[in-house]
Write an enzyme that holds these catalytic residues in place. Structure first.
Site, PDB file in Angstrom:
ATOM      1  N   TYR A  22      -8.218 -24.428  56.458  1.00  0.00           N
ATOM      2  CA  TYR A  22      -9.270 -24.064  55.500  1.00  0.00           C
ATOM      3  C   TYR A  22      -8.813 -24.225  54.055  1.00  0.00           C
ATOM      4  CZ  TYR A  22     -13.127 -21.668  53.262  1.00  0.00           C
ATOM      5  OH  TYR A  22     -14.202 -21.384  52.458  1.00  0.00           O
ATOM      6  N   SER A  26     -13.848 -23.201  47.121  1.00  0.00           N
ATOM      7  CA  SER A  26     -13.615 -21.777  47.379  1.00  0.00           C
ATOM      8  C   SER A  26     -12.531 -21.313  46.435  1.00  0.00           C
ATOM      9  CB  SER A  26     -13.164 -21.567  48.830  1.00  0.00           C
ATOM     10  OG  SER A  26     -12.674 -20.251  49.031  1.00  0.00           O
TER      11      SER A  26
END
Length: 319
Positions: free
Chosen positions: A176, A164
């Site tokens: 995350y 990401s």
């Protein structure tokens, strides 16, 4: 001099565009293993590669995901039950794949499976909530890759890791960003390790796209659940209206940033799998290209100022 530099830049991009047009031959003989195919990018990629003629092996977490994917694809596609947090499930899938691919080996694995919730200020979370996401997003990527790496080396194929843009700059509490930084590091070390074997290791770094991973309703539900469990002292530090202010920011800013065109990401994944000369990194989404990635290269005091500028502040904030 300026025009000369512009000319060189244009020539470079034209050359790269032509170079990247070539696609690998014999797609019908190439097997591609994709994780996280129940929904989102993985589901779309499985369907897309199936139409392109690849032999897709789709790892799904649910039986419903397997059934629905089979209905929308050709008979060439194979589905497997896969839990990326369960080593037994991963090994069982690898044995099935070994039987399917035979002596040709596995052309590519796409590590797509991932979760993003719970995401919240770090001091709201328990260690188990960190471990859960790390097991899916990072340990699962490593475990799945190692389980099929001998088959990929045999085919001189590819490992495609979905990280990401938040693996380049950390803006969120919780695990995350930690996991995506970890995927980036694993990707880099594996790429250098596998280069002598003719194996390409490639990284997808999407910006913010509208999927279940970025679903604001799920985010708000998890945030409320965590808030309800907090000690009163922590609630007082953040302020009784913190949840409401966060929800307002999500609706007024965050949701507007999400790109609904998931094919921007899927096209990059397909190129990583199918191109003769794939890129080392892909950054789909204009937000990734013109905001997040440039911000990640800025001095820390600048990136901190930009990230904190629009962040929801606790009641006791000194900023």
């Amino acid at each position: 001099m300026f025009l000369y530099i512009i000319g060189l830049i244009v020539c470079f991009y034209v050359y790269r565009w032509f170079r990247e047009l070539g696609r690998v031959p014999n797609k019908s003989e190439k097997f591609v293993y994709i994780t996280g195919c129940d929904t989102g990018f993985g589901n779309l990629l499985a369907k897309h590669l199936d139409t392109k003629g690849f032999r897709v092996i789709a790892g799904c977490y649910t039986e419903k995901g397997e059934v629905e994917l089979k209905k929308s694809c050709s008979d060439k596609l194979t589905t497997l039950h896969l839990d990326v947090t369960d080593n037994y499930s991963i090994k069982k899938a690898a044995e099935t794949i070994k039987t399917l691919v035979g002596e040709k080996g596995l052309w590519a694995v796409v590590n797509n499976a991932g979760i993003s919730f719970p995401t919240a200020p770090n001091d709201w979370l328990e260690i188990e909530e960190f471990k859960q996401m790390i097991n899916v997003n990072l340990i699962g990527v490593v475990d799945v890759t190692l389980s099929v790496l001998p088959l990929i080396k045999k085919a001189k194929g590819r490992v495609v890791n979905v990280a990401s843009v938040l693996g380049r700059i950390s803006t969120l509490g919780g695990a995350y960003c930690i996991t995506k930084y970890g995927v980036e590091a694993f990707n880099d070390s594996l790429r250098r390790n596998m280069a002598p074997f003719g194996v390409k290791v490639l990284c997808i770094e999407p910006g913010l796209f509208k999927t279940s991973v970025t679903d604001s309703a799920i985010f708000e539900s998890h945030l409320q659940r965590l808030w309800n469990k907090l000690p009163q002292q922590v609630k007082d530090e953040y302020g009784s209206d913190y949840i409401d202010r966060t929800k307002t920011v999500v609706k007024e800013r965050y949701e507007k940033m999400l790109d609904s065109d998931l094919m921007k990401v899927v096209s990059c994944m397909e190129h990583a799998v199918a191109a003769v000369h794939p890129r080392t990194r892909y950054s789909p989404g204009w937000d990734a290209k013109i905001f997040w990635l440039p911000l990640s290269y800025m001095p820390t005091f600048i990136s901190d100022a930009v990230v904190l500028k629009d962040a929801v502040k606790p009641k006791v904030s000194v900023l």
